[in-house]
Scaffold this motif. Structure first.
Motif, PDB file in Angstrom:
ATOM      1  N   LEU A   1      -7.549 -23.491 -46.335  1.00 19.67           N
ATOM      2  CA  LEU A   1      -8.837 -23.946 -46.850  1.00 19.67           C
ATOM      3  C   LEU A   1      -8.913 -25.458 -46.929  1.00 19.67           C
ATOM      4  N   PHE A   2      -7.852 -26.095 -47.403  1.00 20.63           N
ATOM      5  CA  PHE A   2      -7.892 -27.547 -47.571  1.00 20.63           C
ATOM      6  C   PHE A   2      -7.164 -28.254 -46.447  1.00 20.63           C
ATOM      7  N   ASP A   3      -6.722 -27.481 -45.483  1.00 17.05           N
ATOM      8  CA  ASP A   3      -6.102 -28.026 -44.285  1.00 17.05           C
ATOM      9  C   ASP A   3      -4.978 -29.004 -44.613  1.00 17.05           C
ATOM     10  N   GLN A   4      -4.117 -28.602 -45.544  1.00 12.24           N
ATOM     11  CA  GLN A   4      -2.944 -29.438 -45.838  1.00 12.24           C
ATOM     12  C   GLN A   4      -1.849 -28.555 -46.427  1.00 12.24           C
ATOM     13  N   ALA A   5      -0.639 -28.870 -46.038  1.00 11.25           N
ATOM     14  CA  ALA A   5       0.502 -28.113 -46.533  1.00 11.25           C
ATOM     15  C   ALA A   5       0.678 -28.336 -48.023  1.00 11.25           C
ATOM     16  N   MET A   6       1.196 -27.325 -48.706  1.00 13.46           N
ATOM     17  CA  MET A   6       1.420 -27.458 -50.147  1.00 13.46           C
ATOM     18  C   MET A   6       2.878 -27.182 -50.454  1.00 13.46           C
ATOM     19  N   ASP A   7       3.387 -27.922 -51.381  1.00 12.90           N
ATOM     20  CA  ASP A   7       4.775 -27.761 -51.793  1.00 12.90           C
ATOM     21  C   ASP A   7       4.973 -26.400 -52.454  1.00 12.90           C
TER      22      ASP A   7
ATOM     23  N   LEU B 201     -21.636 -13.394 -53.241  1.00 14.26           N
ATOM     24  CA  LEU B 201     -22.686 -13.765 -52.282  1.00 14.26           C
ATOM     25  C   LEU B 201     -23.552 -14.857 -52.883  1.00 14.26           C
ATOM     26  N   HIS B 202     -23.507 -16.032 -52.296  1.00  7.69           N
ATOM     27  CA  HIS B 202     -24.262 -17.159 -52.830  1.00  7.69           C
ATOM     28  C   HIS B 202     -24.986 -17.903 -51.713  1.00  7.69           C
ATOM     29  N   GLN B 203     -26.211 -18.250 -52.010  1.00  7.78           N
ATOM     30  CA  GLN B 203     -26.934 -19.144 -51.111  1.00  7.78           C
ATOM     31  C   GLN B 203     -26.242 -20.494 -51.110  1.00  7.78           C
ATOM     32  N   PHE B 204     -26.111 -21.133 -49.964  1.00  8.64           N
ATOM     33  CA  PHE B 204     -25.493 -22.463 -50.009  1.00  8.64           C
ATOM     34  C   PHE B 204     -26.347 -23.572 -49.415  1.00  8.64           C
ATOM     35  N   ARG B 205     -27.140 -23.315 -48.412  1.00  8.26           N
ATOM     36  CA  ARG B 205     -28.109 -24.328 -47.991  1.00  8.26           C
ATOM     37  C   ARG B 205     -28.999 -23.807 -46.878  1.00  8.26           C
ATOM     38  N   SER B 206     -30.093 -24.479 -46.655  1.00  5.77           N
ATOM     39  CA  SER B 206     -31.058 -24.060 -45.642  1.00  5.77           C
ATOM     40  C   SER B 206     -30.990 -24.977 -44.438  1.00  5.77           C
TER      41      SER B 206
ATOM     42  N   VAL C 102     -20.121 -14.266 -43.495  1.00  2.67           N
ATOM     43  CA  VAL C 102     -19.243 -13.330 -44.194  1.00  2.67           C
ATOM     44  C   VAL C 102     -17.806 -13.718 -43.872  1.00  2.67           C
ATOM     45  N   LEU C 103     -17.101 -14.199 -44.876  1.00  3.61           N
ATOM     46  CA  LEU C 103     -15.749 -14.707 -44.652  1.00  3.61           C
ATOM     47  C   LEU C 103     -14.708 -13.778 -45.256  1.00  3.61           C
ATOM     48  N   GLY C 104     -13.618 -13.630 -44.534  1.00  2.16           N
ATOM     49  CA  GLY C 104     -12.474 -12.882 -45.015  1.00  2.16           C
ATOM     50  C   GLY C 104     -11.210 -13.667 -44.759  1.00  2.16           C
ATOM     51  N   PHE C 105     -10.122 -13.192 -45.348  1.00  2.00           N
ATOM     52  CA  PHE C 105      -8.830 -13.851 -45.150  1.00  2.00           C
ATOM     53  C   PHE C 105      -7.804 -12.757 -44.897  1.00  2.00           C
ATOM     54  N   ASP C 106      -7.158 -12.800 -43.752  1.00  2.00           N
ATOM     55  CA  ASP C 106      -6.284 -11.689 -43.361  1.00  2.00           C
ATOM     56  C   ASP C 106      -4.832 -11.903 -43.772  1.00  2.00           C
TER      57      ASP C 106
ATOM     58  N   GLU D 182     -18.391 -25.277 -48.221  1.00  2.03           N
ATOM     59  CA  GLU D 182     -18.879 -24.727 -49.481  1.00  2.03           C
ATOM     60  C   GLU D 182     -17.783 -23.923 -50.184  1.00  2.03           C
ATOM     61  N   VAL D 183     -17.030 -23.149 -49.418  1.00  5.28           N
ATOM     62  CA  VAL D 183     -15.941 -22.381 -50.030  1.00  5.28           C
ATOM     63  C   VAL D 183     -14.964 -23.324 -50.709  1.00  5.28           C
ATOM     64  N   SER D 184     -14.607 -24.404 -50.026  1.00  4.00           N
ATOM     65  CA  SER D 184     -13.617 -25.289 -50.635  1.00  4.00           C
ATOM     66  C   SER D 184     -14.193 -25.940 -51.887  1.00  4.00           C
ATOM     67  N   ARG D 185     -15.486 -26.221 -51.889  1.00  2.26           N
ATOM     68  CA  ARG D 185     -16.101 -26.754 -53.107  1.00  2.26           C
ATOM     69  C   ARG D 185     -16.026 -25.727 -54.236  1.00  2.26           C
ATOM     70  N   TYR D 186     -16.362 -24.479 -53.913  1.00  2.00           N
ATOM     71  CA  TYR D 186     -16.272 -23.423 -54.923  1.00  2.00           C
ATOM     72  C   TYR D 186     -14.866 -23.317 -55.482  1.00  2.00           C
TER      73      TYR D 186
END
Lengths: 255, 255
Positions: free
Chosen positions: A197-203, A84-89, A25-29, A165-169
């Motif tokens: 999410l993508f671990d890089q600064a954005m302009d 809510l999505h299954q992503f892998r087993s 369960v992911l959130g962003f504060d 998976e989030v970054s792919r989504y």
DNA sequence: ACAAAAGTGTTCCGCATACACCCATGC
DNA sequence: GCATGGGTGTATGCGGAACACTTTTGT
């Protein structure tokens, strides 16, 4: 019932693995990604330990995987509809090899456990004023993803996979981020989310241009208050406009 | 062993689902996507039936999911390294509701089966002269994906999901298609593959430009022979060049 | 000669990238 | 007035999309 079956079970060489669901369960504060973890206590030899785990449980005998995952989340959080999505087993036999985990588990479910195959689910949650946990006794806590310590089982791996998976989504459909952002959010909150999410600064300028290209992202007349700098404008996601231009095909539908 | 466990099993209300892997082995014959299916025969009441299913089996007691999937494919096909990735699990209790499936399964594994949760794997295979099935008795056949009839269990759904997964892989990393194309292939074979995969025609000139932008795609001096039109040039995928420019990050690594 | 598929170039447009300064606010 | 973060415009280049004719080969 086949005696073959009973024999296999009694010999503890059963081919019947247990199956569970685990929910990331992911959130962003507004600053960082956080994952919802539950406190777990148990005995390891003579000493009592306490650590953290993902919310999850064994599935019931006639229960769909999606239902099980949904109920795990719903039992934790008051919520409307949830991404809510299954992503892998995860089915490595070694994932229950830690004796601490095995003892805790067998004590919790009152069953002899050989191995567990777990189905990983990803839930995206808006951390805002409305969010309430259903019970304090569950000892749920938000932990920044980057600061998560050693968890039970292979839950660290599961969280890493979930983040990928989030970054792919989001790559496939940027509007997924509005499951994480508050109803009203500033441009920099949204930008920070992408940067995390993508671990890089954005302009900054390019990001504003990207936002203005999203016609379903509407600028409100509200601004921040009481900040020691120019107040930021709030934006909101207009789902109706979005659905018109992305007719039907989107990842935001809940289960 | 807990008497609780034995009781649950004897009562046949076990919470121990079986776990299997099913492999969607996909190939491309130059014109269409094909999926590898196995013949299945069984009794339904008084009459014998024969239909098709995906290759797959229950996992062994101490076996990793990836290993199980790998062995399912390797037992079918002589191959070097195979593109093989887990893509999602299927756990609806209803997926074993067809009596025909249940009877066949219980006869095949000599066990009483309640429900089966299966983990879907996607394998991409080059259909070329070197490809040989390991045994004729396995009755493996390539069936064009668009012409697949009603299969055992929910295997039709699994194949559809697998096809979606392929297009997601290729979108993220177009070089995935070289797992499907022959060692030497023409531009139109490659284009046809994309057209089939995304179900839309592609402009020939734009496609050639796209190809020429892939520096890891090298034109050979070989051409088709004996065709009733201008002979097409053969191309090949140069993995070394590819890995240099895409250092490390690619989806082509096998398990 | 004709049928059938291969191959080739240009224009236009949207989007990503790079880059530097002024604006509003609280203290 | 100064520190803090918010917000804005321009130029360049790549890649996607649209579009029509010539080339090669077998029959």
């Amino acid at each position: 019932m086949s005696s073959n079956l009973i024999h296999m079970i009694l010999s503890e060489k059963t081919i019947y693995p247990h199956v569970s669901v685990d929910c990331v369960v992911l959130g962003f504060d507004g600053m960082h990604f956080k994952v919802l973890l539950l406190k777990r206590t148990g005995m390891e030899g003579e000493t009592r330990f306490s650590d953290l785990k993902l919310p999850g449980r064994l599935i019931y005998s006639n229960e769909d995987l999606d239902e099980a995952a949904q109920s795990v989340v719903v039992e934790l959080i008051h919520s409307t509809t949830i991404f809510l999505h299954q992503f892998r087993s995860f089915g490595s036999p070694g994932r229950t090899s830690n004796p601490r985990d095995l003892h805790w588990l067998e004590n919790a479910v009152k069953l002899k456990i050989g191995r567990i195959i777990t189905v990983g689910y990803l839930a995206l949650i808006r951390i805002d004023d409305k969010l309430r946990f259903k019970s304090d006794t569950l000892q749920a806590t938000w932990v920044p993803v980057r600061e998560v310590g050693k968890l039970a089982f292979d839950h660290n791996v599961i969280i890493q996979e979930a983040m990928h998976e989030v970054s792919r989504y989001v790559t496939m459909d940027p509007s997924v981020v509005f499951n994480l952002l508050p109803k009203r959010f500033t441009a920099s909150q949204m930008r920070t989310l992408f940067e995390e999410l993508f671990d890089q600064a954005m302009d900054v300028r390019n990001f504003h241009k990207k936002m203005s290209r999203m016609n379903y992202l509407v600028a409100t007349d509200e601004f921040e208050h009481g900040v020691a700098h120019r107040a930021a404008r709030f934006y909101r996601f207009d789902k109706k406009i979005y659905l018109k231009s992305h007719g039907g095909f989107n990842l935001n539908s809940s289960l």
